[in-house]
Enzyme design. Structure first.
Site, PDB file in Angstrom:
ATOM      1  N   ASP A  99       0.780  -1.253   0.016  1.00  0.00           N
ATOM      2  CA  ASP A  99       0.027  -0.006   0.187  1.00  0.00           C
ATOM      3  C   ASP A  99       0.796   1.349  -0.055  1.00  0.00           C
ATOM      4  OD1 ASP A  99       1.294  -0.144   2.259  1.00  0.00           O
ATOM      5  OD2 ASP A  99      -0.676  -0.414   3.619  1.00  0.00           O
ATOM      6  N   GLU A 121      -0.003  -8.891  -1.752  1.00  0.00           N
ATOM      7  CA  GLU A 121      -0.787  -8.403  -0.460  1.00  0.00           C
ATOM      8  C   GLU A 121      -1.929  -7.370  -0.963  1.00  0.00           C
ATOM      9  OE1 GLU A 121       0.308  -5.139   2.555  1.00  0.00           O
ATOM     10  OE2 GLU A 121       1.096  -6.933   3.667  1.00  0.00           O
ATOM     11  N   GLU A 135      -2.534   5.196   2.780  1.00  0.00           N
ATOM     12  CA  GLU A 135      -2.331   3.658   2.377  1.00  0.00           C
ATOM     13  C   GLU A 135      -3.508   3.272   1.869  1.00  0.00           C
ATOM     14  OE1 GLU A 135      -0.863   4.852   5.051  1.00  0.00           O
ATOM     15  OE2 GLU A 135       1.158   4.819   4.922  1.00  0.00           O
ATOM     16  N   HIS A 206       5.001   4.925  13.518  1.00  0.00           N
ATOM     17  CA  HIS A 206       5.359   5.697  12.589  1.00  0.00           C
ATOM     18  C   HIS A 206       4.323   6.183  11.570  1.00  0.00           C
ATOM     19  CE1 HIS A 206       4.997   3.114   9.125  1.00  0.00           C
ATOM     20  NE2 HIS A 206       5.112   2.178   9.678  1.00  0.00           N
ATOM     21  N   ARG A 208       1.447   8.187   9.596  1.00  0.00           N
ATOM     22  CA  ARG A 208       1.093   9.563   9.668  1.00  0.00           C
ATOM     23  C   ARG A 208      -0.262   9.860  10.264  1.00  0.00           C
ATOM     24  NH1 ARG A 208       2.977  12.215   4.463  1.00  0.00           N
ATOM     25  NH2 ARG A 208       5.080  10.642   3.851  1.00  0.00           N
ATOM     26  N   HIS A 239      11.695   5.060  13.741  1.00  0.00           N
ATOM     27  CA  HIS A 239      11.776   5.214  12.410  1.00  0.00           C
ATOM     28  C   HIS A 239      12.520   6.267  12.207  1.00  0.00           C
ATOM     29  CE1 HIS A 239       9.723   5.965   8.410  1.00  0.00           C
ATOM     30  NE2 HIS A 239       9.216   4.888   8.607  1.00  0.00           N
TER      31      HIS A 239
END
Ligand code: UD1
Ligand code: UDP
Length: 377
Positions: A99, A121, A135, A206, A208, A239
């Site tokens: 994604d 996936e 995503e 991590h 967003r 990250h």
């Protein structure tokens, strides 16, 4: 006759980890296929680190990463770069996973040039196009134009059928991330943190969606768990995103039983997961991998496109609420029966043979017959 050329596109750390087993599997059949590994370079150090864990390096690197760039900048640079590269190297098939924006751009660049695209996936869904952001959009948009869909589970396949994807374009494969994690666990048997007496609580965050205050609440809750449980060591694999680091450091730097560490290379991170008593994460990949080792996971998100782990009882969706994280974390760190109930669940995400199934389908689409792996259910 020239061998069919397959371009595998990666951009970020999870792309590298989940695509590496597919690349290695295609390379095993190098008398049948020419496999080309393409990196957009959306990530830099984290991507190189993940590829090198598998002994891989990109054949073509677009090097698009810049600190603080917008999603549109990532998209335009990756799309333009991939388009020019596809024109130049003329792949017969393009494959990418998941994604990320690199994957979405790979599918679109392939579509525009009428090159068949395989989506690894495929079929994961949340009810909201903007969560996880961006995503969920990337994944759905990629699904609209993919030629072949490789959902990891029956649930993901069902989502695709509901959207009208024809049955002959879908193969349930298991997740290639499980191929990756099992290969790593096998290849590097040495322990990590083996000399420390404490129980390890591992944190990664991590997303967003969690930047800013939600991430601060996550860090505060993790600190509270370390304060309440004096036999634990909180290990935070940070990250590389500067914004994420600033929040984590602001809350956790200087705490006596917290280690803020650079993102460990994949083989060491796998050892760290295996060594952990509890994992707190908003990562997609980590929530799939932890059940393979029987480590309970608290998922720090409001929604998950990976409900199988939650339904099986290996993971709990706790969101980013301070009290919810502290309450669930405390329960798992102080009640052995609650911990056992989660750790004994077997992994719903794969059996380690996803890449072989994918290689067979891609080969067949290109007129090359290679051995077929037994189905994954
Ligand atoms: C991206 C993916 C997300 C995936 C995550 C995995 C998109 C839109 N997002 O997250 O789906 O879960 O990667 O980690 O595709 N940075 C470095 N070095 C690196 C990597 C990142 O310095 O090796 C820093 C840079 O400042 C970069 C920032 O981190 O700009 C964020 O990178 P970005 O690709 O935007 O990451 P995310 O969108 O957070
Ligand atoms: N990972 C790693 N080092 C770390 C953190 C994660 O190697 O410090 C691995 C992890 O095992 C998993 C993948 O990176 O395979 C997940 O990447 P990330 O959490 O960045 O992305 P997501 O899966 O959320 O898209």
């Amino acid at each position: 006759m020239a061998k069919p050329k397959i371009a595998c596109v990666v951009g970020t750390r999870p792309d590298a980890i989940k695509s590496a087993p597919v690349v290695l599997e295609l390379q095993r059949f190098d008398s049948d296929f020419e496999t080309v590994l393409v990196s957009t370079g959306q990530h830099r150090e984290m991507l190189d680190q993940a590829l090198s864990a598998f002994g891989l390096a990109a054949d073509h690197e677009l090097a698009i990463m810049q600190h603080g760039q917008s999603l549109a900048e990532i998209t335009t640079k990756a799309l333009g770069g991939l388009d020019r590269l596809f024109a130049d190297i003329a792949p017969d098939y393009v494959v990418a996973q998941g994604d990320t924006t690199s994957t979405f751009c790979a599918s679109l660049a392939a579509f525009y040039r009428r090159i068949p695209f395989g989506h690894v996936e495929a079929g994961l869904r949340t009810p909201r196009i903007d969560n996880p952001f961006p995503e969920e959009f990337n994944r759905r948009a990629t699904g609209m134009i993919a030629t072949h869909h490789f959902p990891p589970t029956a649930w993901a396949a069902e989502n695709l059928r509901r959207e009208g994807v024809p049955e002959d374009r879908i193969l349930v494969t298991g997740n290639t991330g499980i191929d990756a994690v099992l290969q790593m666990a096998e290849r590097h048997p040495e322990g990590w943190f083996a000399d420390r007496p404490e129980r390890v609580v591992l944190l990664t965050t991590h997303r967003r969606d969690n930047w800013g205050e939600p991430q601060r609440q996550i860090a505060l809750a993790a600190r509270e768990l370390a304060d309440r449980h004096e036999d634990t060591l909180l290990v935070v694999a940070m990250h590389r995103n500067p914004q994420v680091r600033e929040t984590l450091r602001g809350v956790l730097e200087g705490h006596p039983r917290t280690m803020l560490i650079e993102p460990p290379e994949y083989e060491r991170f796998v050892k760290l997961m295996q060594r952990s008593t509890l994992i707190l994460t908003d990562s997609g990949g980590v929530q799939e991998e932890a059940p393979a080792f029987g480590v309970p996971v608290l998922v720090l998100r409001e929604t998950t496109e990976r409900p199988e782990g939650v339904e099986a009882g290996a993971a709990k969706l706790v969101g980013t609420d301070y009290t919810a994280i502290v309450t669930e974390g405390t329960r798992l760190l102080s009640d052995p029966a609650a911990h056992r109930a989660m750790s004994q669940v077997s992994s719903p995400y794969g059996d380690g043979r996803a890449s072989a199934r994918i290689r067979h389908v891609i080969g067949r689409a290109l007129g090359v017959e290679t051995p077929e792996a037994p189905p994954w259910t």
